[in-house]
Scaffold this motif. Structure first.
Motif, PDB file in Angstrom:
ATOM      1  N   ALA A  41     -37.831   4.966 -13.130  1.00  0.00           N
ATOM      2  CA  ALA A  41     -37.654   6.330 -13.935  1.00  0.00           C
ATOM      3  C   ALA A  41     -38.322   5.408 -14.994  1.00  0.00           C
ATOM      4  CB  ALA A  41     -36.715   7.458 -14.143  1.00  0.00           C
ATOM      5  N   ASN A  42     -38.325   4.734 -15.588  1.00  0.00           N
ATOM      6  CA  ASN A  42     -38.073   4.524 -16.860  1.00  0.00           C
ATOM      7  C   ASN A  42     -40.092   3.976 -17.002  1.00  0.00           C
ATOM      8  OD1 ASN A  42     -35.549   3.922 -16.494  1.00  0.00           O
ATOM      9  ND2 ASN A  42     -35.750   2.186 -18.370  1.00  0.00           N
ATOM     10  N   LEU A  43     -40.310   3.527 -15.665  1.00  0.00           N
ATOM     11  CA  LEU A  43     -41.849   4.217 -15.407  1.00  0.00           C
ATOM     12  C   LEU A  43     -42.535   5.028 -14.810  1.00  0.00           C
ATOM     13  CD1 LEU A  43     -44.097   2.061 -16.076  1.00  0.00           C
ATOM     14  CD2 LEU A  43     -43.770   0.702 -13.766  1.00  0.00           C
ATOM     15  N   VAL A  44     -41.964   5.424 -14.313  1.00  0.00           N
ATOM     16  CA  VAL A  44     -42.994   7.081 -13.955  1.00  0.00           C
ATOM     17  C   VAL A  44     -42.920   8.034 -14.167  1.00  0.00           C
ATOM     18  CG1 VAL A  44     -42.553   9.193 -11.784  1.00  0.00           C
ATOM     19  CG2 VAL A  44     -42.046   6.397 -11.265  1.00  0.00           C
ATOM     20  N   ALA A  45     -41.772   7.829 -15.243  1.00  0.00           N
ATOM     21  CA  ALA A  45     -41.441   9.630 -16.438  1.00  0.00           C
ATOM     22  C   ALA A  45     -42.319   9.414 -17.509  1.00  0.00           C
ATOM     23  CB  ALA A  45     -40.145   9.432 -17.199  1.00  0.00           C
ATOM     24  N   PRO A  46     -43.426   8.303 -18.774  1.00  0.00           N
ATOM     25  CA  PRO A  46     -44.324   8.341 -19.196  1.00  0.00           C
ATOM     26  C   PRO A  46     -45.616   8.510 -19.021  1.00  0.00           C
ATOM     27  CG  PRO A  46     -42.826   5.803 -19.072  1.00  0.00           C
ATOM     28  CD  PRO A  46     -41.985   6.970 -17.834  1.00  0.00           C
ATOM     29  N   VAL A  47     -45.424   7.728 -17.542  1.00  0.00           N
ATOM     30  CA  VAL A  47     -46.972   8.474 -16.340  1.00  0.00           C
ATOM     31  C   VAL A  47     -47.572   9.705 -15.657  1.00  0.00           C
ATOM     32  CG1 VAL A  47     -47.817   7.821 -14.226  1.00  0.00           C
ATOM     33  CG2 VAL A  47     -47.076   6.198 -15.410  1.00  0.00           C
ATOM     34  N   VAL A  48     -46.120  10.755 -15.784  1.00  0.00           N
ATOM     35  CA  VAL A  48     -46.289  11.766 -15.616  1.00  0.00           C
ATOM     36  C   VAL A  48     -46.076  12.847 -16.594  1.00  0.00           C
ATOM     37  CG1 VAL A  48     -44.140  13.712 -14.368  1.00  0.00           C
ATOM     38  CG2 VAL A  48     -44.374  11.771 -13.469  1.00  0.00           C
ATOM     39  N   ARG A  49     -45.858  12.506 -18.014  1.00  0.00           N
ATOM     40  CA  ARG A  49     -45.749  12.812 -19.206  1.00  0.00           C
ATOM     41  C   ARG A  49     -46.841  12.408 -19.647  1.00  0.00           C
ATOM     42  NH1 ARG A  49     -40.584  10.788 -20.726  1.00  0.00           N
ATOM     43  NH2 ARG A  49     -41.992   8.829 -21.945  1.00  0.00           N
ATOM     44  N   ALA A  50     -47.766  11.528 -19.663  1.00  0.00           N
ATOM     45  CA  ALA A  50     -48.910  11.280 -19.607  1.00  0.00           C
ATOM     46  C   ALA A  50     -50.115  12.531 -18.936  1.00  0.00           C
ATOM     47  CB  ALA A  50     -49.376   9.860 -19.869  1.00  0.00           C
ATOM     48  N   GLY A  51     -49.373  12.593 -17.736  1.00  0.00           N
ATOM     49  CA  GLY A  51     -50.662  13.851 -16.862  1.00  0.00           C
ATOM     50  C   GLY A  51     -51.236  13.905 -15.469  1.00  0.00           C
ATOM     51  N   ALA A  52     -50.521  11.932 -15.184  1.00  0.00           N
ATOM     52  CA  ALA A  52     -50.824  11.520 -13.864  1.00  0.00           C
ATOM     53  C   ALA A  52     -49.541  11.337 -13.317  1.00  0.00           C
ATOM     54  CB  ALA A  52     -51.503   9.994 -14.616  1.00  0.00           C
ATOM     55  N   THR A  53     -49.402  10.823 -12.214  1.00  0.00           N
ATOM     56  CA  THR A  53     -48.333  10.486 -11.610  1.00  0.00           C
ATOM     57  C   THR A  53     -47.841   9.521 -10.915  1.00  0.00           C
ATOM     58  OG1 THR A  53     -46.523  12.150 -10.320  1.00  0.00           O
ATOM     59  CG2 THR A  53     -49.259  11.902  -9.159  1.00  0.00           C
ATOM     60  N   GLY A  54     -46.468   9.577 -10.388  1.00  0.00           N
ATOM     61  CA  GLY A  54     -46.213   8.245  -9.780  1.00  0.00           C
ATOM     62  C   GLY A  54     -45.340   7.847  -8.765  1.00  0.00           C
ATOM     63  N   PHE A  55     -44.524   7.140  -8.289  1.00  0.00           N
ATOM     64  CA  PHE A  55     -43.628   7.438  -7.185  1.00  0.00           C
ATOM     65  C   PHE A  55     -43.217   6.334  -7.851  1.00  0.00           C
ATOM     66  CE2 PHE A  55     -47.964   8.246  -5.140  1.00  0.00           C
ATOM     67  CZ  PHE A  55     -47.597   9.545  -4.580  1.00  0.00           C
ATOM     68  N   LEU A  56     -41.483   6.859  -7.738  1.00  0.00           N
ATOM     69  CA  LEU A  56     -39.976   6.121  -7.364  1.00  0.00           C
ATOM     70  C   LEU A  56     -40.135   5.222  -6.278  1.00  0.00           C
ATOM     71  CD1 LEU A  56     -37.563   9.215  -8.631  1.00  0.00           C
ATOM     72  CD2 LEU A  56     -39.100   6.669  -9.659  1.00  0.00           C
ATOM     73  N   SER A  57     -40.057   3.784  -5.921  1.00  0.00           N
ATOM     74  CA  SER A  57     -39.530   3.423  -5.215  1.00  0.00           C
ATOM     75  C   SER A  57     -38.212   3.497  -4.444  1.00  0.00           C
ATOM     76  CB  SER A  57     -40.176   1.327  -5.487  1.00  0.00           C
ATOM     77  OG  SER A  57     -38.720   0.748  -4.643  1.00  0.00           O
ATOM     78  N   ALA A  58     -37.936   3.956  -3.184  1.00  0.00           N
ATOM     79  CA  ALA A  58     -36.689   4.368  -2.742  1.00  0.00           C
ATOM     80  C   ALA A  58     -36.421   3.233  -2.514  1.00  0.00           C
ATOM     81  CB  ALA A  58     -37.441   5.371  -1.222  1.00  0.00           C
ATOM     82  N   LEU A  59     -36.991   2.285  -2.027  1.00  0.00           N
ATOM     83  CA  LEU A  59     -36.076   0.639  -1.679  1.00  0.00           C
ATOM     84  C   LEU A  59     -35.576   0.090  -2.529  1.00  0.00           C
ATOM     85  CD1 LEU A  59     -38.427  -0.610   1.572  1.00  0.00           C
ATOM     86  CD2 LEU A  59     -36.248   1.116   1.288  1.00  0.00           C
ATOM     87  N   THR A  60     -36.416   0.583  -3.320  1.00  0.00           N
ATOM     88  CA  THR A  60     -35.501  -0.130  -4.925  1.00  0.00           C
ATOM     89  C   THR A  60     -34.100   0.290  -5.236  1.00  0.00           C
ATOM     90  OG1 THR A  60     -37.234  -0.680  -5.656  1.00  0.00           O
ATOM     91  CG2 THR A  60     -35.463  -0.932  -7.728  1.00  0.00           C
ATOM     92  N   PHE A  61     -33.422   1.622  -4.460  1.00  0.00           N
ATOM     93  CA  PHE A  61     -32.059   2.179  -4.447  1.00  0.00           C
ATOM     94  C   PHE A  61     -31.947   3.077  -2.819  1.00  0.00           C
ATOM     95  CE2 PHE A  61     -35.212   2.910  -8.104  1.00  0.00           C
ATOM     96  CZ  PHE A  61     -34.859   3.197  -9.205  1.00  0.00           C
ATOM     97  N   PRO A  62     -31.574   1.836  -2.407  1.00  0.00           N
ATOM     98  CA  PRO A  62     -31.128   1.869  -1.180  1.00  0.00           C
ATOM     99  C   PRO A  62     -29.825   2.931  -1.172  1.00  0.00           C
ATOM    100  CG  PRO A  62     -31.094  -0.614  -1.635  1.00  0.00           C
ATOM    101  CD  PRO A  62     -31.744   0.483  -3.243  1.00  0.00           C
TER     102      PRO A  62
END
Ligand SMILES: Cc1cc2nc3c(=O)[nH]c(=O)nc-3n(C[C@H](O)[C@H](O)[C@H](O)COP(=O)(O)O)c2cc1C
Length: 338
Positions: A41-62
């Motif tokens: 979330a720490n990295l994906v959220a600012p990307v989203v706030r900047a108008g782009a998007t990203g993916f959380l990595s499911a396997l980082t949270f198995p």
């Protein structure tokens, strides 16, 4: 005034209006691919706030509950639900059940889109479709993209040989694949692999692609989890210090060249085909240890040739803004104006 500021003042993004911006409901057609350990979330959220998007990595949270919490955390931080989850599909059948539990979380939480990667997503398509989740399937060749289109995914993410992570065995570059894929794959194509400068976003659109995917470019983002020493290593790279390991297992993996990769390549040169010999060098825990401690001599640290575009640690939002500025500057250079 920067191109970005001018562009913001103009208040229009019509030049990059595409399937990606319309369907994913985002401002800029820039996606940050799923990244093991980094896709939080720490990295994906600012990307989203900047108008782009990203993916959380499911396997980082198995653990399904942890993934659920992370999705919620990302929504809170981003003040938006316009991001996805990366579902890496392994070839090992014993991991199927674990992944299915994570897919259930994605569906239950009404995550709007996913990036599937690795093996074919056949079994995941029905539950995701039923829940209304858009499926963006990542492939390393145009041929794989055409097969994915037959399976019923919604879009294809095509990554070329330059990419950090898994470029596949054919090693065709993104400049060739982007143009070929946009013509031959009967679905929207998002181009990745080696992209780290906004002029490449413009080039991808000129080729007929609907968006771009980046990974390596975000590794040294201020909010990203790697130790500062890893970020400094990425920032110091001119893009030539990557190697492709594990081709002996047909599991090509582009990573930062380091002591561990030299050992792996030596084993491959010797023709050692017993995976157990490689395991201590290549297993995920070694990578996590490197990322956490900053000891970049260890582990297989995914990194692509676009590391040449990373020169310093910047906030994620600045990186996205710079890409957009550069993309518009490239358009202006071609004589296209809003
Ligand atoms: C550090 C890192 C970790 C990655 N982990 C994953 C992953 O877990 N799953 C996945 O599908 N792709 C993964 N990738 C690949 C990216 O999602 C993306 O496809 C790739 O980085 C694009 O190429 P680029 O690095 O040239 O921008 C990773 C890439 C990097 C750099």
């Amino acid at each position: 005034m920067t191109e970005f500021a001018k562009h913001q003042l103009a208040g229009s993004d019509l030049l990059f209006d595409s399937w990606v911006t319309r369907t994913l409901k985002i401002r800029y057609p820039i996606l940050m691919g799923g990244m093991m350990w980094l896709g939080r979330a720490n990295l994906v959220a600012p990307v989203v706030r900047a108008g782009a998007t990203g993916f959380l990595s499911a396997l980082t949270f198995p653990d399904p509950q942890k993934l659920r919490d992370e999705i919620q955390r990302c929504r809170d931080l981003a003040q938006s639900d316009r991001f996805g989850v990366n579902l890496y599909i392994s070839n090992h059948q014993d991991s199927d059940q674990d992944l299915r539990r994570l897919v259930d979380v994605v569906c239950d939480m009404e995550v709007p889109f996913v990036e599937t990667s690795g093996a074919r997503p056949n079994d995941l398509i029905p539950p995701l479709k039923q829940a209304g989740v858009k499926i963006l399937h990542k492939v390393p060749t145009v041929r794989h993209g055409k097969s994915a289109a037959k399976l019923g995914v919604d879009a294809v993410i095509l990554v070329g040989a330059e990419c950090g992570g898994h470029p596949g065995p054919k090693m065709v570059g993104s400049f060739v694949q982007g143009a070929q894929g946009a013509q031959e794959i009967p679905l929207p194509v998002i181009l990745g692999g080696g992209i780290g400068h906004g002029s490449q976003v413009t080039a991808a659109f000129a080729m007929g692609c609907e968006g771009v995917l980046i990974g390596t470019r975000m590794m040294a983002a201020k909010e990203a989890i790697p130790h500062e020493a890893i970020k400094a290593r990425v920032a110091a790279s001119d893009g030539t210090n990557t190697v492709v390991v594990q081709s002996i297992f047909n599991h090509h993996h582009r990573v930062l060249s380091n002591d561990a990769t030299q050992k792996v390549l030596e084993l491959e040169r010797q023709g050692v085909a017993d995976f157990e010999t490689y395991r201590p060098l290549v297993e995920g825990s070694a990578t996590w240890e490197a990322i956490r401690s900053g000891d970049y001599r260890r582990g297989m640290i995914d990194m692509g040739q676009s590391a040449c575009f990373v020169n310093q640690v910047d906030p994620a939002g600045t990186i996205i803004a710079n890409l957009v500025t550069e993309a518009y500057a490239a358009l202006e250079k071609l004589g296209v104006r809003q």
